[in-house]
Design an enzyme around this catalytic site. Structure first.
Site, short mmCIF file in Angstrom:
data_model
loop_
_atom_site.label_atom_id
_atom_site.label_comp_id
_atom_site.label_asym_id
_atom_site.label_seq_id
_atom_site.Cartn_x
_atom_site.Cartn_y
_atom_site.Cartn_z
CG HIS A 42 -0.37 0.27 2.52
ND1 HIS A 42 -0.07 -0.73 3.43
CD2 HIS A 42 0.00 1.43 3.13
CE1 HIS A 42 0.44 -0.20 4.53
NE2 HIS A 42 0.50 1.12 4.37
CG ASP A 81 -0.07 -4.06 2.71
OD1 ASP A 81 0.16 -3.48 1.62
OD2 ASP A 81 -0.28 -3.44 3.76
CB SER A 102 3.22 1.55 6.32
OG SER A 102 2.05 1.73 7.07
#
Length: 224
Positions: A71, A101, A179
């Site tokens: 993402h 992901d 992230s």
């Protein structure tokens, strides 16, 4: 001496910042461009705007491979990887898997890169130390400390029905921008890839999640 400082020194040379840019159609951003007549006139040339994003990554191969979340680089037409020594390198997304992901980004080899040491996430126990590194809210080289709060947390229970992951739960602070960055153990070994946090508006504090390194390995091999 702090075991945290020693662990961070071991992995810090492999932690990078990732900046992205993508074109976003102005349809939906500007109500005037939702007019059917404008759609017919512009066709595929509808005006767009540039959207910037940011995340973290971890060097997994000194030949120039960086692991991050899918993402973070989703839809990006420009990826810039900033190394700990201040260099900024153009990155290229080799592959991304939205189901897990995970994504692998290539940067120029011969850049004096150092890969993160890999740990054994299957040997983790609840209560083990956990250290998160990354760039939350653009704050580079941020380190937070916590423990492994839980193991095998199904991502579907967190509202992500389109993904297939069992996650490490930790109370080490993980925020937007973390992230794709590493979660490491007390020796500085990579045990997870930071992926999500429950938002404060949900009343959550100290609840973050990481993809176990052992789950990521087969995906990395496929993507690379």
């Amino acid at each position: 001496n702090s075991f945290v400082a020693a662990a961070v020194k071991r992995v810090a040379p492999a932690v990078v910042r990732i900046d992205t840019e993508r074109s976003v159609p102005r349809i939906g951003l500007d109500p005037s461009f939702n007019d059917p007549l404008l759609r017919e006139l512009f066709g595929d040339q509808m005006p767009s705007t540039r959207e910037r994003g940011q995340g973290s990554g971890i060097v997994i191969d000194a030949k120039g491979l960086v692991l991050t979340n899918a993402h973070v680089v989703d839809g990006a037409d420009r990826v810039e990887v900033s190394l700990p020594d201040g260099r900024e390198l153009e990155g290229r997304v080799l592959g991304a898997d939205p189901i897990t992901d995970l994504a692998v980004v290539s940067i120029p080899s011969g850049s004096g890169l150092k890969a993160a040491p890999l740990g054994d996430s299957e040997a983790l126990e609840v209560g083990d130390w956990a250290i998160a590194l990354g760039t939350p809210y653009g704050l580079e080289r941020t380190v937070t400390l916590g423990i492994v709060s839980s193991l095998h947390r199904n991502i579907n229970s967190l509202g992500f029905s389109d993904k297939r992951l069992d996650l490490i739960q930790t109370d080490a602070a993980i925020n937007p921008g973390n992230s794709g960055g590493p979660l490491i153990n007390l020796r500085g070994d990579l045990i997870g890839i930071n992926v999500a946090t429950l938002r404060p508006q949900m009343g959550a504090q100290g609840i973050g999640f990481a993809i176990p390194a052992e789950e990521a390995l087969p995906v990395i091999e496929s993507l690379r």
